[in-house]
Design an enzyme around this catalytic site. Structure first.
Site: not given
Ligand SMILES: *[C@@H]1O[C@H](CO)[C@@H](O)[C@H](O)[C@H]1NC(C)=O
Ligand SMILES: *[C@@H]1O[C@H](CO)[C@@H](O)[C@H](O)[C@H]1NC(C)=O
Ligand SMILES: *[C@@H]1O[C@H](CO)[C@@H](O)[C@H](O)[C@H]1NC(C)=O
Ligand SMILES: *[C@@H]1O[C@H](CO)[C@@H](O)[C@H](O)[C@H]1NC(C)=O
Ligand SMILES: *[C@@H]1O[C@H](CO)[C@@H](O)[C@H](O)[C@H]1NC(C)=O
Length: 922
Positions: A507, A600
């Site tokens: 991220e 995720e």
């Protein structure tokens, strides 16, 4: 020549060799050898350290000026960076970018000569005596409240400050052949700098990477005492989770002779893997640190490896002996290939076996073994298919993965082999076959465990690149250290069979900066590919879209939450922030040949054993404590374990399963956020100490969600799991108390006190109305509570398949202790995890019991930690007193080093019969 080219040419040469030589045929007869060589030793250097922590800078040393140094006077500071940077040179490809060594070791000695803690003569006897691995922050106390130095995000523990570790070291003279001494540090949090006898010898800033310091030039020999002083400097606001603090992993003393295999000095890869045979390619780096020219023969044999004992078994192959001539101070690379017939393949545990081999490389000079270096590896083929998902050894394997942070709950960041193994055992019981190391290099032993236990691993290195997530995070040193950290990390871990891909970022902010971010992504992924041309490179994307310049830089499409969609269910309609519908199809269309998985998923939230009413009708809703059915309690800071609530960017497991199943087979699977709860990041209650994301709580106890995943991942396991517990007080009598069941059965019937609540079929009558139907759980949302019992029977094909009964417990009357292992080693490391249950007089667990408990041990061991899985509990993890949380507590018992005998653990609580348990320390 890059490693890639070296490998390619090695492969061409090797192919010839393989064609004409049988695996055991030898071009050069092997000299007779001893199995172990006295010239290489590797010893844990974990005892006899003195330690002191200074909450604020005590010595005016800084690696470099950081934002948290605002209050130090710049004039008085000594900047260590020029002395540490040369450690990176071995991992920087272009010599033009190598860092100059500032005027020899003497310069560093001079510039730090005023620092008392670095000096051999400093009297450290008043300092604390510690054994490594050591996490100085884990004992607390916790910072409670607002405006504290370390808040909820980093776990409310005192990680900040400067820590000095010192110990003495005596080494023999040169005559024994051990001429080079290295300090190998598996991880030091953070900005480590190492002095030997007052001279700055090296260091490494990134706290999660392993590094080596050459002690040799600074050591006194022949029994004279040396002093090693190691300084770490751990900043506040440096992480989005609990980083730990200090020498939190193993530290080793490695000794070798002049001619040896250097740090991370071998690379083993396999190809053409078939049942009948496979080709193993080997690269051995050889270094001559002596002065004269040496003619070195490299002999490597391959043995089967017993994953349980770590012992070598049958010899299965021998590489052709390679001869190489090295001048003094020269390094060379030797490559060879060999075929293994009928190899025992390595594969993930669900359907395959994690068979391993070990390549034992011996270096000979003048027919004498001068070094022996072992490399564990597995023979396996991994294919990443854009349309059909992941194939291991030709078999399609669905990724049933979880994300794991590096901490070990109440033991903190301090690595412990047994604690890590226990986590993997619990995950294996769940049906999990894959781990994403979020978001940093793990302890090396964890990869040894994933190899031996058969987990697939995504090995990840960075949480930030150039752009910061926190003022003192890795972005400060990215420019200097991204290349050396990445190369060092891949070289350390490249031989692990379990590692199937490298993730170079999680991220990262560069997703948001279009071309500028893509340039960084391109540079970083190119370095990774150069280091390991055999594995795909990825970075996890929670923002980058298929048409942006970021994703094309990666070999795998690794999606955080975007796959199943972000905030796109009706329950999230009122929320701000990005909303995306499921992006699996758009990514698949844009990158049809690239494998897609979710790195995720979910980010579901819950507190074990807490059930809040009323229960939402949605299957996936953001947690809030401002709506009656919002799943959160603003007073207790607990989240309901009906397992329907998530972080406001997340989705319940049910919703993830639905989206994943709609896009089979090209979506290869998921890594759930998260496997275990972890320290820090306590969304949604930052007043807490630890997370709510886990399928398993911080103490290792299974939340209800555990059974939802187990029913999906191990569908043949006969099980019906009922929630909530059925031991409510008078206040719930007559109240609607929904009953939900997690099971792989296709029909379930539930009875309350003998009265059927109906038989429901999966995905049809599972919910109350159209928006609530879930194909993955059975729900009876209108059940009214009366004490007694809930009985559930699961059916498959119309036949009874599994059943369970949940009874109303009586008053708490006693305690039950259950050890995960009743025999432990008396080695100062091994642990027994003892579950403490508060029970009624009939032995039923009292599910709401929060009794204060006290623990003590007699015999050759100690209580290493206690916990209960309650994210809000601010009792120190080393306390021997702890409240039960919803009926359970955990005591971690450690055997004393060098001790043997019976150890008795005693547990007491007011109004409860005491309990005791005997363990054997051996
Ligand atoms: C610097 O000192 C001021 C005043 O004592 C304090 O408020 C501030 O938090 C300090 N800053 C840092 C980075 O330590
Ligand atoms: C260290 O300091 C001494 C005394 O000031 C000086 O003579 C010597 O040259 C210095 N050494 C280095 C390498 O800077
Ligand atoms: C759930 O839906 C049912 C049927 O529409 C309704 O009676 C009930 O009140 C709802 N419950 C909640 C908690 O919203
Ligand atoms: C919320 O927590 C408080 C404090 O533990 C408790 O008194 C209250 O009953 C809880 N509320 C609900 C709805 O469970
Ligand atoms: C189902 O329940 C949800 C939540 O209570 C409600 O908003 C929706 O209108 C209901 N749908 C139907 C078809 O009854």
């Amino acid at each position: 020549m890059s490693l890639h080219q070296a490998l390619q040419s090695a492969i061409h040469l090797a192919l010839l060799a393989v064609l004409f030589l049988s695996p055991l045929a030898l071009a050069v007869p092997s000299p007779s050898h001893q199995h172990d060589t006295p010239s290489r030793t590797r010893t844990r250097l974990n005892t006899n350290w003195r330690f002191h922590r200074f909450p604020t800078n005590p010595d005016n040393l800084v690696y470099d000026i950081r934002p948290d140094h605002a209050n130090l006077s710049a004039d008085s500071l000594t900047i260590l960076k020029p002395y540490i940077l040369p450690a990176a040179n071995a991992f920087i490809a272009d010599p033009a970018n190598h860092h100059p060594v500032p005027a020899g070791a003497g310069a560093a000695a001079n510039s730090t000569s005023s620092v008392p803690f670095a000096q051999p003569a400093f009297d450290d006897t008043a300092w604390e005596q510690v054994t490594l691995p050591h996490d100085w922050a884990i004992a607390g106390p916790f910072y409670v409240g607002d405006n504290v130095p370390v808040g909820g995000g980093m776990g409310r523990l005192p990680i900040q400050g400067v820590g000095w570790y010192r110990r003495t070291l005596v080494v023999p003279g040169r005559s024994d052949g051990q001429q080079h001494y290295f300090l190998d540090v598996d991880g030091a949090m953070s900005y480590a700098a190492v002095w030997v006898n007052g001279i700055l010898a090296g260091g490494w800033p990134y706290g999660y990477n392993s590094f080596r310091v050459d002690l040799t030039p600074f050591l006194r020999r022949d029994g004279e005492e040396n002093v090693i002083a190691l300084r770490v400097d751990n900043p506040v606001q440096s992480s989005r989770w609990y980083p730990g603090a200090g020498l939190y992993r193993n530290v080793w003393l490695t000794t070798v002779g002049d001619v040896h295999v250097p740090f991370s000095g071998t690379a083993v890869t396999t190809r053409e893997v078939r049942r009948e045979g496979a080709v193993v390619d080997l690269v051995v780096n050889v270094e001559n640190r002596g002065e004269g020219r040496k003619k070195v023969e490299v002999v490597t044999e391959v043995y089967e490896l017993d994953g349980k004992t770590g012992r070598e078994g049958k010899k299965v192959a021998k590489f052709e002996t390679a001869a190489v001539s090295l001048k003094g101070a020269e390094k060379k690379t030797v490559t060879a290939s060999v075929a293994i017939r009928n190899p025992r393949l390595w594969g993930p545990w669900t359907s395959q076996k994690p068979n391993l081999y070990v390549a034992v490389s011996r270096l000979y000079v003048d027919n004498q073994v001068v070094d022996t270096y072992s490399t564990e590896f597995g023979v396996r083929s991994v294919v990443f298919d854009g349309n059909k998902g992941l194939f291991v050894n030709g078999e399609r394997v669905r990724i049933q993965g979880v994300n794991q942070h590096h901490d070990l709950g109440a033991l903190g960041a301090a690595f412990n082999y047994r604690a890590a193994e226990r986590q993997l055992e619990i995950l294996r019981d769940l049906g999990c076959n894959a781990i994403r190391m979020s978001h940093n290099p793990p302890a090396p032993e964890l990869l040894e465990l994933t190899d031996r236990m058969g987990f697939l691993v995504i090995n990840e290195i960075f949480d930030s690149w150039e752009l910061e997530k926190n003022p003192n995070d890795f972005h400060l040193i990215f420019a200097d250290w991204s290349e050396p950290d990445l190369r060092s990390f891949i070289r350390r871990d490249r031989n692990h069979a379990s590692v199937i891909a490298w993730s170079v970022g999680n991220e990262v902010g560069e997703q948001h900066t279009d071309e500028a971010g893509a340039v960084v992504a391109h540079r970083i992924s190119a370095i990774a590919r150069e280091e390991d041309p055999t594995r795909p490179i990825t970075a996890s994307m929670n923002f980058a879209k298929p048409d942006m310049p970021f994703p094309p830089n990666f070999d795998i499409i690794s999606l955080n939450y975007q796959g199943e969609g972000i905030r796109d269910s009706p329950a999230y309609a009122g929320l701000e922030g990005i909303k995306t519908s499921p992006l699996y199809p758009a990514f698949h269309e844009a990158f049809p040949s690239k494998l897609i998985f979710s790195s995720e998923t979910a980010a579901a939230l819950s507190s074990r054993g807490v059930y809040l009413f009323p229960v939402t009708n949605y299957t996936s809703a953001p947690v809030t404590d401002t709506l009656p059915s919002g799943g959160g309690n603003a007073t207790s800071h607990q989240v309901s374990a009906y397992e329907l609530h998530t972080a406001n960017f997340g989705s319940s497991p049910d919703k993830v399963f639905t989206t994943q199943d709609a896009h089979r087979p090209y979506v290869a699977g998921e890594f759930v956020w998260s496997g275990f709860d972890y320290l820090g990041e306590p969304t949604p209650y930052y007043s807490s100490r630890s997370s709510y994301f886990g399928i398993i709580d911080l103490a290792g106890f299974r939340k209800d969600r555990w059974y939802l995943y187990q029913s999906r991942w191990r569908p043949t396991l006969k099980s019906v799991h009922v929630l909530p517990h059925w031991s409510w007080g008078a206040e719930r009598a007559g109240q609607v108390t929904p009953v939900h069941v997690f099971s792989a059965a296709d029909e379930v019937e539930v009875w309350v006190n003998g009265v059927s609540q109906g038989r429901r079929r999966v995905g049809k009558e599972g919910g109350t109305n159209g928006t609530t139907t879930s194909s993955y759980r059975f729900r009876w949302d209108e059940v009214v509570y009366q004490p007694g019992e809930v009985r559930a029977v699961g059916y498959k094909g119309g036949r009874e398949w599994a059943r369970t009964v949940v009874k109303t417990a009586g008053e708490a009357a006693g305690l039950r202790l259950t050890a995960d292992r009743e025999r432990i080693e008396g080695d100062g490391d091994d642990l027994s995890f003892v579950t403490v249950e508060v029970v009624d007089k009939d032995g039923n667990v009292v599910p709401r019991a929060d009794t204060g408990l006290a623990f003590s041990v007699e015999g050759p061991g100690e209580i290493a930690a206690t916990d209960n899985g309650d994210a809000t509990d601010m009792t120190s993890f080393v306390s021997r007193e702890r409240k039960a949380f919803n009926g359970l507590a955990l005591v971690v018992v450690r055997g004393k080093s060098g001790a043997k005998g019976k150890l008795t653990l005693k547990a007491t609580g007011p109004g409860l019969n005491a309990a005791q348990l005997t363990l054997r320390v051996q």
